[in-house]
Design a protein around this motif. Structure first.
Motif, PDB file in Angstrom:
ATOM      1  N   UNK A  76       0.830  -1.207   0.000  1.00 22.76           N
ATOM      2  CA  UNK A  76       0.000   0.000   0.000  1.00 22.76           C
ATOM      3  C   UNK A  76       0.866   1.260   0.000  1.00 22.76           C
ATOM      4  N   UNK A  77       0.523   2.245  -0.833  1.00 31.11           N
ATOM      5  CA  UNK A  77       1.332   3.461  -0.890  1.00 31.11           C
ATOM      6  C   UNK A  77       1.181   4.284   0.373  1.00 31.11           C
ATOM      7  N   UNK A  78       2.257   4.972   0.716  1.00 31.43           N
ATOM      8  CA  UNK A  78       2.227   5.857   1.873  1.00 31.43           C
ATOM      9  C   UNK A  78       1.514   7.151   1.492  1.00 31.43           C
ATOM     10  N   UNK A  79       0.934   7.790   2.465  1.00 30.09           N
ATOM     11  CA  UNK A  79       0.318   9.088   2.219  1.00 30.09           C
ATOM     12  C   UNK A  79       1.399  10.103   1.907  1.00 30.09           C
ATOM     13  N   UNK A  80       1.056  11.099   1.079  1.00 25.95           N
ATOM     14  CA  UNK A  80       2.030  12.124   0.728  1.00 25.95           C
ATOM     15  C   UNK A  80       2.559  12.778   2.001  1.00 25.95           C
ATOM     16  N   UNK A  81       3.866  12.856   2.118  1.00 27.11           N
ATOM     17  CA  UNK A  81       4.491  13.472   3.277  1.00 27.11           C
ATOM     18  C   UNK A  81       4.581  12.560   4.491  1.00 27.11           C
ATOM     19  N   UNK A  82       4.092  11.326   4.401  1.00 30.11           N
ATOM     20  CA  UNK A  82       4.139  10.402   5.534  1.00 30.11           C
ATOM     21  C   UNK A  82       5.579   9.954   5.776  1.00 30.11           C
ATOM     22  N   UNK A  83       5.886   9.601   7.019  1.00 29.46           N
ATOM     23  CA  UNK A  83       7.214   9.129   7.374  1.00 29.46           C
ATOM     24  C   UNK A  83       7.296   7.631   7.132  1.00 29.46           C
ATOM     25  N   UNK A  84       8.242   7.199   6.322  1.00 31.20           N
ATOM     26  CA  UNK A  84       8.464   5.787   6.053  1.00 31.20           C
ATOM     27  C   UNK A  84       9.775   5.411   6.725  1.00 31.20           C
ATOM     28  N   UNK A  85       9.780   4.295   7.453  1.00 33.01           N
ATOM     29  CA  UNK A  85      10.977   3.872   8.178  1.00 33.01           C
ATOM     30  C   UNK A  85      11.664   2.770   7.399  1.00 33.01           C
ATOM     31  N   UNK A  86      12.962   2.931   7.170  1.00 27.40           N
ATOM     32  CA  UNK A  86      13.768   1.918   6.508  1.00 27.40           C
ATOM     33  C   UNK A  86      14.788   1.398   7.498  1.00 27.40           C
ATOM     34  N   UNK A  87      15.043   0.123   7.429  1.00 28.16           N
ATOM     35  CA  UNK A  87      16.038  -0.486   8.296  1.00 28.16           C
ATOM     36  C   UNK A  87      17.167  -1.011   7.415  1.00 28.16           C
ATOM     37  N   UNK A  88      18.372  -0.763   7.848  1.00 24.97           N
ATOM     38  CA  UNK A  88      19.547  -1.268   7.147  1.00 24.97           C
ATOM     39  C   UNK A  88      19.980  -2.537   7.860  1.00 24.97           C
ATOM     40  N   UNK A  89      20.199  -3.593   7.093  1.00 26.37           N
ATOM     41  CA  UNK A  89      20.597  -4.877   7.668  1.00 26.37           C
ATOM     42  C   UNK A  89      22.029  -4.831   8.162  1.00 26.37           C
ATOM     43  N   UNK A  90      22.840  -5.730   7.688  1.00 28.85           N
ATOM     44  CA  UNK A  90      24.252  -5.807   8.080  1.00 28.85           C
ATOM     45  C   UNK A  90      25.119  -5.461   6.880  1.00 28.85           C
ATOM     46  N   UNK A  91      25.613  -4.223   6.816  1.00 28.58           N
ATOM     47  CA  UNK A  91      26.452  -3.850   5.677  1.00 28.58           C
ATOM     48  C   UNK A  91      27.664  -4.767   5.584  1.00 28.58           C
ATOM     49  N   UNK A  92      28.037  -5.122   4.358  1.00 28.66           N
ATOM     50  CA  UNK A  92      29.214  -5.965   4.183  1.00 28.66           C
ATOM     51  C   UNK A  92      30.263  -5.205   3.382  1.00 28.66           C
ATOM     52  N   UNK A  93      31.514  -5.451   3.736  1.00 29.21           N
ATOM     53  CA  UNK A  93      32.616  -4.804   3.031  1.00 29.21           C
ATOM     54  C   UNK A  93      32.797  -5.483   1.680  1.00 29.21           C
ATOM     55  N   UNK A  94      32.865  -4.678   0.619  1.00 27.78           N
ATOM     56  CA  UNK A  94      32.991  -5.237  -0.725  1.00 27.78           C
ATOM     57  C   UNK A  94      34.252  -4.774  -1.454  1.00 27.78           C
ATOM     58  N   UNK A  95      35.125  -4.038  -0.792  1.00 29.36           N
ATOM     59  CA  UNK A  95      36.364  -3.630  -1.436  1.00 29.36           C
ATOM     60  C   UNK A  95      37.010  -2.430  -0.775  1.00 29.36           C
ATOM     61  N   UNK A  96      38.170  -2.042  -1.333  1.00 26.79           N
ATOM     62  CA  UNK A  96      38.893  -0.865  -0.852  1.00 26.79           C
ATOM     63  C   UNK A  96      39.389  -0.065  -2.052  1.00 26.79           C
ATOM     64  N   UNK A  97      38.499   0.743  -2.651  1.00 27.58           N
ATOM     65  CA  UNK A  97      38.902   1.534  -3.812  1.00 27.58           C
ATOM     66  C   UNK A  97      39.614   2.829  -3.420  1.00 27.58           C
TER      67      UNK A  97
END
Length: 148
Positions: free
Chosen positions: A18-39
């Protein structure tokens, strides 16, 4: 790195639910970031050059901002846990010999530890990637060319 909570204002999430209402706060959770390199970065911190026969020494030292590349409009200040809008002091040094008749150049660039993760909404993946480049050091580019 612990999971972080991100807050974003949107009019419709891309998850198909279901779409959020305009201007509504949506919460995102970040899992476990993984290291993918050293540029290495692409913007030089410092440079030294000279005509040979000489020794070129360079200490690359500077405060470097964390880079965040993301597929969703999240304020970087919402990314804690070592990221966000923090800057880090990085330094290292190198030495290069420019032989007689050659012109030597040494440049320093920030070295990053690259992390990747996906944002989750209500426990479901959003297929929106987040890449964080955390400054961890300095890398160098050295070369010589024939002097005119």
């Amino acid at each position: 790195m612990a999971a972080d909570i991100l807050k974003m204002t949107t009019s419709s999430p891309s998850t198909g639910r279901r779409p959020a209402l305009a201007g509504a706060q949506v919460w995102y959770k970040i899992g476990s970031p993984r290291e993918v390199g050293q540029p290495c970065g692409v913007n030089a911190i410092q440079q030294v050059s000279g005509r040979g026969r000489t020794a070129l020494a360079l200490t690359g030292e500077k405060k470097v901002e964390t880079l965040i590349k993301k597929a969703i409009a999240i304020d970087a200040k919402r990314l804690s846990g070592g990221f966000g809008s923090k800057s880090y002091a990085v330094s290292n040094q190198t030495r290069c010999e420019a032989p007689k008749g050659r012109f030597g150049i040494v440049q320093s660039y920030p070295l990053y530890r690259l992390y990747q993760d996906m944002a989750y909404e209500d426990g479901f993946p959003t297929n929106k990637q987040i890449f964080a480049h955390k400054p961890v050091g300095v890398c160098f580019n050295r070369w010589t060319a024939k002097a005119k």
